[in-house]
Design a protein around this motif. Structure first.
Motif, short mmCIF file in Angstrom:
data_model
loop_
_atom_site.label_atom_id
_atom_site.label_comp_id
_atom_site.label_asym_id
_atom_site.label_seq_id
_atom_site.Cartn_x
_atom_site.Cartn_y
_atom_site.Cartn_z
N THR A 17 0.83 -1.21 0.00
CA THR A 17 0.00 0.00 0.00
C THR A 17 0.86 1.26 0.00
N VAL A 41 -3.02 11.43 -2.68
CA VAL A 41 -3.68 10.38 -1.90
C VAL A 41 -3.80 10.91 -0.47
N ALA A 45 -6.41 7.54 3.24
CA ALA A 45 -6.50 6.48 2.22
C ALA A 45 -5.17 5.77 1.99
N SER A 48 -5.32 1.98 2.51
CA SER A 48 -6.28 1.23 1.68
C SER A 48 -5.99 1.37 0.19
N THR A 49 -4.94 2.15 -0.14
CA THR A 49 -4.60 2.33 -1.56
C THR A 49 -3.44 1.41 -1.92
#
Lengths: 66, 252
Positions: A17, A41, A45, A48-49
């Motif tokens: 991530t 980003v 996030a 979760s990215t």
């Protein structure tokens, strides 16, 4: 997989991530911002990215200037 | 008497905005910022360097100085918009000093890219303070586009050449409904005083202080110059005359 973090190639496990990419450089979470392939980003996030092969991650902070 | 500077609805009692570039160390910078009395100070955004120790942000936080990120180093509107968004994310401020330069030799601002970026950033909710040439027409267009201030240069960044076109600065001031901040070119205290005498609402400078032989002393000089220039502007100067006007009775 290979990911470019601040212009340098880094080897990360597949499915890694943005948060893991940031940890390659710093433990700090405040005062730092991330762009993935020229898109911001948000901090919420990061974990979760997920990254893909050859993604470009820029990790920026404030420095003296202006 | 209160004489606050108001930008984007926020009040500042100091009309001296500082930059942080060029200081030999964070300690020297800290002392200069304190001596300047500034309440608003710019920083740049760069790639995080894991080996660097200490942060300019720590200095600003410890002194209670509001941080104003800039987009220095950007050549296009797209780069500047991305840098502003990263700064908002990292620093939790929607203020940005918009700086889009045209070339590395002069560091002069690119008016087309700057205007394009300003429109996009205003639409995205930013408080935009654009760095521009001493161009009254562009200043007015940027105000109409929703910028919170305009920041015309006195001379190129770091040049210390002072205010090369005072007439244009006066024209910008006359037409402006937002604060006019003289940015770049200040070399010494009299330049800062002149900016305020011309009617600017504030002065932004960095190099003149950070590269002075004694940065803290120059910072104090700038603080005093900005206050003196502001007072002189409000007091209203006498007209310039070709010939003498006696201040004492002429005949005994």
């Amino acid at each position: 997989m290979n990911v470019i973090i601040n212009g340098a190639a880094h080897e990360l496990p597949s499915g890694a991530t943005v948060a893991q990419a940031v940890q390659k450089l710093t433990e700090a979470v405040s005062g730092v911002a991330v762009a993935l392939n020229d898109e911001v980003v948000s901090r919420g996030a990061w974990s979760s990215t997920t990254l893909s092969e050859a993604d470009r991650v820029e990790v920026l902070t404030a420095v003296q200037g202006g | 008497m209160d004489d606050d500077l108001i930008i984007g609805g926020e009040k500042f009692s100091s009309r001296l905005i500082m930059g942080t570039g060029g200081a030999p160390s964070l300690e020297v910078l800290d002392q200069a910022l304190v001596a300047s009395g500034t309440e608003l100070t710019t920083v740049a955004m760069r790639r995080l360097d894991p080996s660097s120790r200490g942060s300019v942000l720590d200095v600003l936080r410890a002194r209670g100085i509001k941080v104003l990120p800039n987009t220095a180093g950007c050549f296009t509107a797209g780069e500047a918009v991305l840098t502003a968004r990263l700064a908002r994310e990292a620093l939790e401020t929607d203020w940005v000093k918009l700086e889009v330069i045209s070339d590395e030799r002069t560091l002069l601002p690119d008016p087309i890219e700057t205007f394009d970026a300003a429109e996009r950033l205003v639409a995205d909710g930013f408080v935009v303070l654009p760095y521009i040439g001493d161009d009254p027409a562009l200043a007015r267009r940027l105000e109409q586009a929703g910028c919170a201030a305009v920041m015309p240069l006195g001379a190129p960044i770091g040049s210390g050449l002072g205010i090369r076109n005072p007439h244009n600065i006066e024209l910008i001031v006359e037409a402006a409904g937002v604060p006019v901040i003289l940015d770049a070119g200040i070399g010494t205290a009299s330049d800062a005083a002149l900016a305020m005498e011309l009617g600017c609402d504030a002065v932004l400078l960095a190099t003149a202080v950070t590269r002075a032989q004694r940065p803290d002393l120059m910072a104090e000089a700038m603080r005093l110059a900005v206050r003196a220039g502001r007072a002189a502007r409000q007091a209203g100067r006498i007209p310039r005359r070709r010939y003498a006007e006696a201040s004492s009775p002429m005949h005994p």
